[in-house]
Design a protein around this motif. Structure first.
Motif, PDB file in Angstrom:
ATOM      1  N   ALA A 215      -7.268   6.580   4.670  1.00 60.60           N
ATOM      2  CA  ALA A 215      -7.117   5.127   4.843  1.00 60.60           C
ATOM      3  C   ALA A 215      -5.659   4.782   5.143  1.00 60.60           C
ATOM      4  CB  ALA A 215      -7.611   4.389   3.597  1.00 60.60           C
TER       5      ALA A 215
ATOM      6  N   ILE B  19      -4.319  -3.865  -0.595  1.00 63.23           N
ATOM      7  CA  ILE B  19      -5.658  -3.858   0.000  1.00 63.23           C
ATOM      8  C   ILE B  19      -6.237  -5.267  -0.011  1.00 63.23           C
ATOM      9  CG2 ILE B  19      -8.040  -3.078  -0.350  1.00 63.23           C
ATOM     10  CD1 ILE B  19      -6.912  -0.355  -1.174  1.00 63.23           C
TER      11      ILE B  19
ATOM     12  N   ARG C  14      -4.341   3.077   8.483  1.00 65.40           N
ATOM     13  CA  ARG C  14      -3.621   1.805   8.380  1.00 65.40           C
ATOM     14  C   ARG C  14      -2.230   1.911   8.987  1.00 65.40           C
ATOM     15  NH1 ARG C  14      -3.694  -1.836   9.992  1.00 65.40           N
ATOM     16  NH2 ARG C  14      -2.870  -3.795   9.288  1.00 65.40           N
TER      17      ARG C  14
ATOM     18  N   ALA D   1      -9.464   1.871   8.652  1.00 67.08           N
ATOM     19  CA  ALA D   1      -8.770   1.695   7.372  1.00 67.08           C
ATOM     20  C   ALA D   1      -9.570   0.789   6.451  1.00 67.08           C
ATOM     21  CB  ALA D   1      -7.366   1.136   7.590  1.00 67.08           C
ATOM     22  N   VAL D   2     -10.059  -0.332   6.975  1.00 72.01           N
ATOM     23  CA  VAL D   2     -10.843  -1.267   6.158  1.00 72.01           C
ATOM     24  C   VAL D   2     -12.110  -0.591   5.644  1.00 72.01           C
ATOM     25  CG1 VAL D   2     -12.222  -3.388   6.267  1.00 72.01           C
ATOM     26  CG2 VAL D   2      -9.892  -3.367   7.171  1.00 72.01           C
TER      27      VAL D   2
ATOM     28  N   THR E  25     -12.383   4.303  -1.179  1.00 73.66           N
ATOM     29  CA  THR E  25     -11.129   4.438  -1.940  1.00 73.66           C
ATOM     30  C   THR E  25     -11.216   3.618  -3.217  1.00 73.66           C
ATOM     31  OG1 THR E  25      -9.805   4.816   0.048  1.00 73.66           O
ATOM     32  CG2 THR E  25      -8.641   4.003  -1.899  1.00 73.66           C
ATOM     33  N   LEU E  26     -11.634   2.368  -3.086  1.00 67.30           N
ATOM     34  CA  LEU E  26     -11.776   1.494  -4.251  1.00 67.30           C
ATOM     35  C   LEU E  26     -12.865   2.003  -5.193  1.00 67.30           C
ATOM     36  CD1 LEU E  26     -11.435  -1.933  -2.432  1.00 67.30           C
ATOM     37  CD2 LEU E  26      -9.785  -0.933  -4.051  1.00 67.30           C
TER      38      LEU E  26
ATOM     39  N   ASP F 189      -4.579  -7.259   2.684  1.00 64.75           N
ATOM     40  CA  ASP F 189      -5.012  -6.768   3.989  1.00 64.75           C
ATOM     41  C   ASP F 189      -6.422  -7.275   4.308  1.00 64.75           C
ATOM     42  OD1 ASP F 189      -4.161  -5.395   6.253  1.00 64.75           O
ATOM     43  OD2 ASP F 189      -5.076  -3.500   5.623  1.00 64.75           O
TER      44      ASP F 189
ATOM     45  N   TYR G 175     -11.232   1.700   2.865  1.00 62.35           N
ATOM     46  CA  TYR G 175     -10.860   1.036   1.616  1.00 62.35           C
ATOM     47  C   TYR G 175     -12.030   1.028   0.642  1.00 62.35           C
ATOM     48  CZ  TYR G 175      -6.657  -1.098   3.779  1.00 62.35           C
ATOM     49  OH  TYR G 175      -5.448  -1.321   4.381  1.00 62.35           O
TER      50      TYR G 175
ATOM     51  N   ILE H 156       0.838  -1.207   0.000  1.00 67.10           N
ATOM     52  CA  ILE H 156       0.000   0.000   0.000  1.00 67.10           C
ATOM     53  C   ILE H 156       0.871   1.254   0.000  1.00 67.10           C
ATOM     54  CG2 ILE H 156      -1.666   1.339   1.354  1.00 67.10           C
ATOM     55  CD1 ILE H 156      -2.854  -1.422   2.227  1.00 67.10           C
TER      56      ILE H 156
ATOM     57  N   ALA I  53      -8.306   8.000   0.288  1.00 70.34           N
ATOM     58  CA  ALA I  53      -7.166   7.080   0.268  1.00 70.34           C
ATOM     59  C   ALA I  53      -6.093   7.510   1.264  1.00 70.34           C
ATOM     60  CB  ALA I  53      -6.587   6.987  -1.143  1.00 70.34           C
TER      61      ALA I  53
END
Length: 125
Positions: free
Chosen positions: A107, A34, A111, A73-74, A80-81, A37, A77, A13, A104
């Motif tokens: 995140a 990601i 993370r 963070a999860v 972000t995705l 993770d 994601y 990442i 992002a």
């Protein structure tokens, strides 16, 4: 082994973030990080029941910071995705790019906190 996988995911990442201006490098690095993770989160739940333990076990403050920052963070994601895939499909207007960059970065910060705290938690075991 889990710590090694978490380290590889984190480094992928971070490497992807450093390549954010080079789509050809950024996308595969970040997706691999990601993906690894998220797979690790699923593995830890299936093998250790980590979610249930947060409801029953008494944890140190450091472990709670690890749990909450990693969970954040999860959660981050996902948008972000979402924004990243929109950009890949051609929706690269300034608003989408800005949202992707902000989410992002948040995140990555979450993370990073979770990753650093993971080592602190491991040291106190």
């Amino acid at each position: 082994m889990n710590d090694a996988l978490a380290t590889v995911a984190f480094l992928l990442i971070v490497a992807g973030w450093t390549q954010r201006r080079n789509r050809g490098r950024h996308v595969p690095l970040v997706l691999a990080g990601i993906g690894l993770d998220l797979a690790l989160v699923v593995w830890l739940e299936l093998s250790r029941g980590v979610v249930e333990k947060t409801m029953t076990d008494d944890f140190s403050m450091l472990r709670w910071v690890h749990i909450w920052s990693s969970t954040l963070a999860v959660v981050l994601y996902l948008p972000t995705l979402w924004f990243g895939f929109r950009m890949l499909r051609g929706a690269a207007d300034a608003a989408v790019r800005k949202r992707h960059a902000v989410v992002a970065t948040l995140a990555l910060v979450a993370r990073t906190i979770g990753f650093v705290c993971m080592w602190g938690v491991e040291a106190t075991k």
